[in-house]
Design an enzyme around this catalytic site. Structure first.
Site, PDB file in Angstrom:
ATOM      1  CD  GLU A   1      -2.492   7.925   9.175  1.00 20.83           C
ATOM      2  OE1 GLU A   1      -1.967   8.647   8.315  1.00 20.83           O
ATOM      3  OE2 GLU A   1      -3.419   7.117   8.925  1.00 20.83           O
TER       4      GLU A   1
ATOM      5  CG  PHE B   1      -0.529  -5.793   4.036  1.00 20.08           C
ATOM      6  CD1 PHE B   1      -1.167  -4.951   4.921  1.00 20.08           C
ATOM      7  CD2 PHE B   1      -1.266  -6.833   3.482  1.00 20.08           C
ATOM      8  CE1 PHE B   1      -2.500  -5.134   5.263  1.00 20.08           C
ATOM      9  CE2 PHE B   1      -2.608  -7.033   3.811  1.00 20.08           C
ATOM     10  CZ  PHE B   1      -3.222  -6.175   4.705  1.00 20.08           C
TER      11      PHE B   1
ATOM     12  CB  CYS C   1      -0.938   0.007   1.199  1.00 15.92           C
ATOM     13  SG  CYS C   1      -1.902  -1.510   1.349  1.00 15.92           S
TER      14      CYS C   1
END
Length: 419
Positions: free
Chosen positions: A320, A405, A169
């Protein structure tokens, strides 16, 4: 000596628009591009919604029918986005109007998975006939994840460095970041960079769903819920995004329009787990800190926007948030944040570049696109995520985060260009 790096072109194929103008208008307006899957029968699957591409015709982007017939959709999306970006930049590497040395024009375009649908189609052939006689001779050259970069280089006569990054990603964020470094340190004068993906196929949906990564919401308009207490996983999306990075003096000398200046890039690894982010947020924060330091972040002068990775999974969004607090310290409460994945879904290898375009336009226009569907904020996600409506702000610096990932963390930094 570090050279300055300008953004001189952009192109996109996305669930909310197949050109930059439409894409940006829909993001600002909070338009959700996630819909029921109709490209195939999704009724047997646990997940039935995705950010799919609508009304896409490759012939509108300079591609010929014989070429189109031989390509996987991920390449066609990438080629279309690159065509748009090169048209806007005005760069020409060969023939009339040539304005760049072809050996100084590179391509850094990646895909997280590559020709996924091609792999499935050709695998079915050999399962039906183990002799392999019906497997396409174009199978390998259509499926490999670097082939979009190769085809973009061919079509644009780009004879400089050509690299296909694969970091899940974070693929297109790392592509853009490494392109930035190549130009900054003198290895190229311009690079066509970004990512492309086509993974919304039955095997892709099943694989991510069985990994418990996807939202199982049956309402496509209330499925991608970053930072929402009701979130239940991400929503897959397809598409591509390409930006043109160019050495500043080269861009100025040829009279190019400069959209923004790229000023920083952080790249770290969680070194923790193949799918879960490091829960203390330290490696993600370090990635942001590297980009901020390179960008010359000044708490007293900068107004900051962060396009969050913001997937809508429980672990990502809380981690995050923590990473932003670590990276920005007491400034964290003053940053504008949003997740445009709430509208596009998660475009995997194309996500970082798609969100980089949103980030560039945010700092250029002084508009923070919203995080839609943020009606029930998670108490653990307690920063300003620009809920539901776009907000105007005098932005000077903008970041785009991607966490993939394998623990791949990437952060891009752009500054408003004031001439």
């Amino acid at each position: 000596m570090n050279r300055r790096v300008a953004v001189t072109g952009m192109g996109v194929v996305s669930p909310v628009g197949n050109d930059v103008e439409t894409f940006w208008k829909n993001l600002k307006d909070g338009v959700c591009g996630i819909e029921q899957i109709t490209d195939f029968d999704a009724s047997p699957l646990a997940v039935k919604v995705a950010g799919t591409i609508k009304d896409f015709n490759p012939e509108n982007y300079g591609m010929a029918r014989p070429f189109i017939r031989k390509q996987d959709p991920f390449t066609l999306y990438g080629m279309a986005a690159a065509w748009q970006a090169m048209q806007q930049s005005g760069l020409v590497a060969e023939g009339e109007g040539q304005n760049i040395d072809p050996y100084r024009l590179g391509v850094y375009v990646g895909s997280g998975i590559g020709g996924f649908s091609t792999q499935v189609k050709e695998t079915q052939k050999i399962l039906e006939d183990p002799s392999g006689q019906w497997v396409s001779p174009h199978f390998v050259s259509t499926m490999i994840s670097n082939i979009a970069a190769g085809n973009i280089a061919i079509s644009n006569h780009a004879k400089g460095p050509c690299i296909g990054v694969v970091t899940a990603c974070a693929t297109s964020t790392n592509s853009i970041g490494e392109a930035f470094r190549a130009i900054r340190h003198g290895y190229a004068d311009a690079i066509i960079t970004g990512g492309c993906e086509h993974a919304v196929i039955p095997l892709g949906i099943a694989g991510f769903a069985n990994a418990k990564a996807l939202s199982k919401s049956e309402d496509p308009k209330y499925a991608s819920l970053p930072f929402n207490a009701n979130r239940g996983g991400f929503v897959m999306g397809d598409g591509a995004a390409i930006i043109i990075l160019e050495e500043y003096e080269h861009a100025v000398q040829r009279g190019a329009t400069i959209l923004a200046e790229m000023v920083g890039y952080g790249n770290t690894c969680d070194a923790y787990h193949v799918t879960a982010p490091r829960p203390d947020g330290t490696t993600q924060a370090k990635c942001m800190e590297i980009a901020l330091e390179e960008a010359g972040f000044d708490k007293d002068k900068d107004c900051v926007y962060v396009n969050a990775h913001g997937t809508g999974t429980h672990l990502n969004d809380t981690t995050e948030t923590l990473a932003c607090k670590i990276a920005f310290g007491d400034f964290a409460g003053r940053i504008h944040i949003s997740s445009t994945k709430s509208m596009t879904g998660h475009m995997l290898g194309a996500a970082g570049a798609t969100e980089a375009i949103a980030t560039i336009l945010a700092v250029k226009d002084g508009i923070c696109p919203p995080t839609i569907n943020l009606d029930t904020p998670d108490p653990e996600c307690d920063l300003d995520y620009t809920p539901n409506k776009a907000v105007e702000a005098p932005l000077t610096l903008a970041l785009s985060n991607s966490f993939g990932f394998g623990g791949h963390d990437g952060c891009l930094a752009f500054r408003k260009f004031n001439g």
